[in-house]
Design an enzyme around this catalytic site. Structure first.
Site, PDB file in Angstrom:
ATOM      1  N   LYS A 114      -8.892   5.326   6.541  1.00 32.11           N
ATOM      2  CA  LYS A 114      -7.642   4.875   5.911  1.00 32.11           C
ATOM      3  C   LYS A 114      -7.920   3.746   4.925  1.00 32.11           C
ATOM      4  CE  LYS A 114      -4.305   6.155   9.457  1.00 32.11           C
ATOM      5  NZ  LYS A 114      -3.409   5.639  10.500  1.00 32.11           N
ATOM      6  N   THR A 153       1.592  10.059   3.909  1.00 33.59           N
ATOM      7  CA  THR A 153       0.483  10.864   3.388  1.00 33.59           C
ATOM      8  C   THR A 153      -0.829  10.619   4.139  1.00 33.59           C
ATOM      9  OG1 THR A 153       0.506   9.159   1.710  1.00 33.59           O
ATOM     10  CG2 THR A 153       1.207  11.348   1.026  1.00 33.59           C
ATOM     11  N   GLU A 162       0.208  -3.243   4.602  1.00 32.27           N
ATOM     12  CA  GLU A 162      -0.938  -2.334   4.742  1.00 32.27           C
ATOM     13  C   GLU A 162      -0.937  -1.627   6.086  1.00 32.27           C
ATOM     14  OE1 GLU A 162      -3.602  -0.807   3.995  1.00 32.27           O
ATOM     15  OE2 GLU A 162      -3.869  -1.405   1.923  1.00 32.27           O
ATOM     16  N   ASP A 163      -1.393  -0.364   6.115  1.00 34.77           N
ATOM     17  CA  ASP A 163      -1.527   0.334   7.403  1.00 34.77           C
ATOM     18  C   ASP A 163      -2.989   0.510   7.795  1.00 34.77           C
ATOM     19  OD1 ASP A 163      -2.114   2.274   5.382  1.00 34.77           O
ATOM     20  OD2 ASP A 163      -1.847   3.842   6.888  1.00 34.77           O
ATOM     21  N   ASP A 170       0.883  -1.159   0.000  1.00 32.28           N
ATOM     22  CA  ASP A 170       0.000   0.000   0.000  1.00 32.28           C
ATOM     23  C   ASP A 170       0.928   1.218   0.000  1.00 32.28           C
ATOM     24  OD1 ASP A 170      -2.301   1.671   0.485  1.00 32.28           O
ATOM     25  OD2 ASP A 170      -1.632   1.798   2.575  1.00 32.28           O
ATOM     26  N   LEU A 171       0.428   2.372  -0.445  1.00 28.09           N
ATOM     27  CA  LEU A 171       1.298   3.560  -0.526  1.00 28.09           C
ATOM     28  C   LEU A 171       1.144   4.479   0.690  1.00 28.09           C
ATOM     29  CD1 LEU A 171       3.215   5.409  -2.184  1.00 28.09           C
ATOM     30  CD2 LEU A 171       1.166   6.383  -3.249  1.00 28.09           C
ATOM     31  N   ASP A 172      -0.079   5.028   0.838  1.00 24.52           N
ATOM     32  CA  ASP A 172      -0.317   6.035   1.884  1.00 24.52           C
ATOM     33  C   ASP A 172      -0.213   5.404   3.276  1.00 24.52           C
ATOM     34  OD1 ASP A 172      -0.966   8.090   0.037  1.00 24.52           O
ATOM     35  OD2 ASP A 172      -2.983   7.288  -0.183  1.00 24.52           O
ATOM     36  N   SER A 208      -2.789   0.699  -4.278  1.00 19.41           N
ATOM     37  CA  SER A 208      -3.329   1.828  -3.510  1.00 19.41           C
ATOM     38  C   SER A 208      -4.693   2.264  -4.031  1.00 19.41           C
ATOM     39  CB  SER A 208      -2.363   3.011  -3.621  1.00 19.41           C
ATOM     40  OG  SER A 208      -2.955   4.183  -3.110  1.00 19.41           O
ATOM     41  N   ALA A 209      -5.522   2.764  -3.121  1.00 21.75           N
ATOM     42  CA  ALA A 209      -6.835   3.286  -3.507  1.00 21.75           C
ATOM     43  C   ALA A 209      -6.711   4.685  -4.102  1.00 21.75           C
ATOM     44  CB  ALA A 209      -7.729   3.347  -2.272  1.00 21.75           C
ATOM     45  N   LYS A 224     -11.139  -0.939  -1.345  1.00 22.78           N
ATOM     46  CA  LYS A 224     -10.842  -1.785  -0.197  1.00 22.78           C
ATOM     47  C   LYS A 224     -11.982  -1.584   0.812  1.00 22.78           C
ATOM     48  CE  LYS A 224      -5.908  -0.769  -0.804  1.00 22.78           C
ATOM     49  NZ  LYS A 224      -4.720  -0.082  -0.282  1.00 22.78           N
TER      50      LYS A 224
HETATM   51  C1  BG6 Z   1      -5.878   5.653   0.292  1.00 24.22           C
HETATM   52  C2  BG6 Z   1      -5.887   6.433   1.574  1.00 24.22           C
HETATM   53  O1  BG6 Z   1      -4.591   5.179   0.035  1.00 24.22           O
HETATM   54  O2  BG6 Z   1      -6.312   6.461  -0.807  1.00 24.22           O
HETATM   55  C3  BG6 Z   1      -7.271   7.055   1.805  1.00 24.22           C
HETATM   56  O3  BG6 Z   1      -5.556   5.580   2.655  1.00 24.22           O
HETATM   57  C4  BG6 Z   1      -7.674   7.885   0.582  1.00 24.22           C
HETATM   58  O4  BG6 Z   1      -7.214   7.853   2.960  1.00 24.22           O
HETATM   59  C5  BG6 Z   1      -7.619   7.016  -0.659  1.00 24.22           C
HETATM   60  O5  BG6 Z   1      -8.992   8.389   0.746  1.00 24.22           O
HETATM   61  C6  BG6 Z   1      -7.960   7.795  -1.934  1.00 24.22           C
HETATM   62  O6  BG6 Z   1      -6.955   8.744  -2.152  1.00 24.22           O
HETATM   63  P1  BG6 Z   1      -7.025   9.937  -3.197  1.00 24.22           P
HETATM   64  O7  BG6 Z   1      -5.594  10.427  -3.244  1.00 24.22           O
HETATM   65  O8  BG6 Z   1      -7.474   9.362  -4.502  1.00 24.22           O
HETATM   66  O9  BG6 Z   1      -7.978  10.941  -2.657  1.00 24.22           O
HETATM   67 MG    MG Z   2      -2.663   3.185   3.609  1.00 22.31          MG
END
Ligand code: BG6
Ligand code: MG
Length: 225
Positions: free
Chosen positions: A46, A18, A170-171, A10-12, A115-116, A146
């Site tokens: 998250k 972030t 994953e966090d 996962d990224l964020d 990542s989402a 997710k």
């Molecule tokens: C996920 C984050 O990686 O991405 C969420 O954990 C976030 O908090 C989601 O809402 C969507 O991100 P973005 O950058 O498309 O708004």
């Molecule tokens: Mg995350």
């Protein structure tokens, strides 16, 4: 034990911090709407897509708004979020992530981002990681958020491995649920109580020794860097 060949990160909140920027931007937007939420509530956001996050916040505040306002609020949140993201540099990669990624790379472990976020590539570019991964699956490529495992299943497919041969880092609560649902070995990064459903949990990358990967089923030929 199945031999492991790949890892999806996962990224964020795993590679970069972030998750904090998302929290600030949502909290500021929510305050304007007269809705307050704390860091514990934020755990529910998250890993969750932008649309689903705003739906949850409005639900917490018992508010319903017209579609055009909904769109406007998402844009507003993203604008503030990007103002933080665009100040990011390679130094903002979380501590001990780089040595781990380099070690895995040297040992030819296939690696992907799952990542989402629709901002995934922008973030990876800002921190200089756009070319390191063998596959990038982001919020633009997947339709199901997710805790649906789609993002990780697509990642495994792109890496040409079976979920059984693959770890997911994953966090988020939703992300660990997604990884488990897809048949991956889940590794939580963060608070062990919050991520109690992860197969393994570490507070950060510093806690992860190379022996963890070996025990998980990777076969390495090169020792640390
Ligand atoms: C996920 C984050 O990686 O991405 C969420 O954990 C976030 O908090 C989601 O809402 C969507 O991100 P973005 O950058 O498309 O708004
Ligand atoms: Mg995350």
């Amino acid at each position: 034990m199945t031999e492991k060949k790949a890892i999806i990160f996962d990224l964020d909140g795993v590679i970069v911090d972030t998750a904090t920027f998302h929290f600030y931007a949502w909290r500021n937007l929510a305050r304007k709407l007269g809705i307050d939420f704390n860091e514990k509530d934020n755990e529910q956001l998250k890993g969750v897509s932008r649309v689903e996050s705003l739906k949850k916040i409005l639900e917490w505040g018992n508010k319903s708004i017209p579609d055009d306002e909904f769109e406007q609020l998402m844009e507003e949140k993203n604008r503030e979020y990007l103002s933080y993201v665009d100040q990011m540099q390679p130094e903002d990669i979380l501590p001990d992530v780089m040595p781990t990624l380099e070690f895995l790379k040297v040992n030819k472990v296939r690696m992907a981002i799952g990542s989402a976020s629709k901002n995934t590539k922008r973030i990876l570019n800002n921190v200089g990681l756009l070319d390191l991964f063998d596959a990038i699956v982001d919020g633009i490529k997947v339709t199901k958020a997710k805790p649906d495992p789609e993002v990780f299943l697509t990642g495994a497919n792109n890496l040409n491995v079976d979920p059984k041969e693959c770890l997911v880092f994953e966090d988020s609560i939703a992300g660990v649920t997604a990884a488990n649902a897809g048949g991956f070995l889940s590794v939580g990064i963060g608070d062990a109580e919050t991520l109690h459903h992860a197969h393994h949990c570490f507070s950060d990358f510093n806690e992860i020794g190379n022996d963890f990967f070996t025990k998980a089923g990777f076969q390495f030929t090169k020792s640390k860097n």
